[in-house]
Enzyme design. Structure first.
Site, PDB file in Angstrom:
ATOM      1  CB  THR A 295      -1.201   4.976   3.074  1.00  0.00           C
ATOM      2  OG1 THR A 295      -1.321   4.282   4.309  1.00  0.00           O
ATOM      3  CG2 THR A 295       0.272   5.280   2.840  1.00  0.00           C
TER       4      THR A 295
ATOM      5  CE  LYS B  95       0.583   1.111   4.552  1.00  0.00           C
ATOM      6  NZ  LYS B  95       0.875   2.419   5.184  1.00  0.00           N
TER       7      LYS B  95
END
Length: 344
Positions: A257, A200
């Site tokens: 994120t 990610k």
């Protein structure tokens, strides 16, 4: 493993913002906490100010002990939490190994994959401890999910996952650390959870690059969605649980994120999209950019498994300076047209 533990003795190995935010949370939940830093200057500053070095100066409880001694931070602990940069997890595990009790639960709050070995962070920890301590069968737990230090340090609630091959260890961590700020779920798919935590960050770099090019929400949403498809493809090839990719460690962590101003990976990617050289971008971020650390291992693992990850590949070409960010956009948009789905 002490099933009856309520007030735990916790060692936190790492004095960055995330390590300190966790230490603050653990202390406020009533646990005895020792934080290790390699720097005497950092320990002295933290002890003098009793604040975490984040905007707004969140408090660091006076009852948290600070030390430069690994032995003090790791000895006679119920739980030891690793919160260093991914590149230092192996050396940190080796340093802590001599002092660990056989029943100490080893929690990793660092996300990444080790280049060359493809090991997740808990695999690195377990391997080093087992190598140095034949008397210990290391029990590891991965702590992952949407959890920016900038928010946890101010008691803003979130949910995360404690993943382990040991159900007992995962339940222990869940019970010890759940409260008003943190709601902890458990998972048996530790490999999937850690894989998501590493990849990610790379997708967040891609979203940052898109922002740096002046693109908007549509581009970010497309990159997040197709990034999830890449993560799921690789995870499926490695036998991970499909449900992991719809949970907190994957979808939850990727969304935060790839979209938050707190994200180092997003900020670094934005500068790369604006044409800032990678070393200068990292220096301006002023902290570790884990997506850059994970990128080589992610691509090596994908090649090893025969899995196509075009977004990650384009990020690598941009980071290495082989193509300009504008070229990466054209290459992604010009790929062969396919039906939607994780296999596409």
């Amino acid at each position: 493993m002490a099933e009856a533990v309520r007030r735990a003795r916790v060692g936190v190995l790492g004095s960055g913002a995330w390590g300190l935010a966790l230490a603050r949370l653990f202390s406020n939940e009533g646990h005895d906490v020792v934080v290790w830093s390699e720097s005497e200057q950092v320990v002295e500053r933290l002890d003098a100010t009793r604040t975490i070095p984040l905007p707004g100066d969140p408090d660091l409880p006076a009852k948290i002990a600070l030390t430069t001694s690994v032995e003090e931070a790791a000895s006679e602990k119920d739980v030891v939490v690793f919160v260093t940069s991914s590149r230092f997890v192996r050396s940190m595990a080796a340093a802590a190994a001599p002092y660990l009790r056989p029943d100490t639960v080893l929690v990793c709050a660092t996300k990444g994959l080790e280049e060359g070995t493809f090991d997740t962070m808990t695999e690195v920890i377990a391997g080093e401890v087992a190598r140095l301590r034949p008397d210990v069968e290391p029990v590891t737990v991965a702590l992952s999910g949407p959890s920016h230090a900038e928010e946890v340090a101010f008691d803003m609630p979130t949910c995360i996952v404690a993943a382990s091959y040991s159900e007992e260890a995962a339940l222990l961590v869940q019970r010890l650390f759940s409260g008003d700020v943190l709601r902890v779920y458990t998972s048996a798919d530790i490999h999937g959870v850690e894989l998501c935590g590493a990849i990610k960050n790379v997708i967040a770099l891609a979203c940052g690059i898109a922002r740096g090019l002046g693109f908007g929400d549509n581009s970010s949403a497309a990159l997040i969605t197709r990034g999830l498809a890449e993560m799921r493809r690789l995870g499926t090839a490695l036998g991970c649980d499909q449900e992991t990719f719809f949970g907190l460690a994957c979808t939850g962590d990727l969304v935060v994120t790839a979209g938050s101003l707190h994200s180092r990976n997003l900020r670094c990617g934005r500068m790369l999209g604006e044409g800032v050289p990678v070393d200068e971008a990292v220096a301006k971020v002023g902290a570790v950019v884990e997506g850059l650390n994970a990128l080589p291992a992610v691509l090596e693992l994908a090649a090893h498994c025969g899995v196509e990850m075009p977004i990650c590949e384009m990020v690598d070409l941009v980071v290495s300076g082989k193509i300009a960010p504008e070229e990466a956009t054209g290459l992604l948009m010009g790929r062969e047209l396919k039906p939607e789905g994780p296999a596409a």
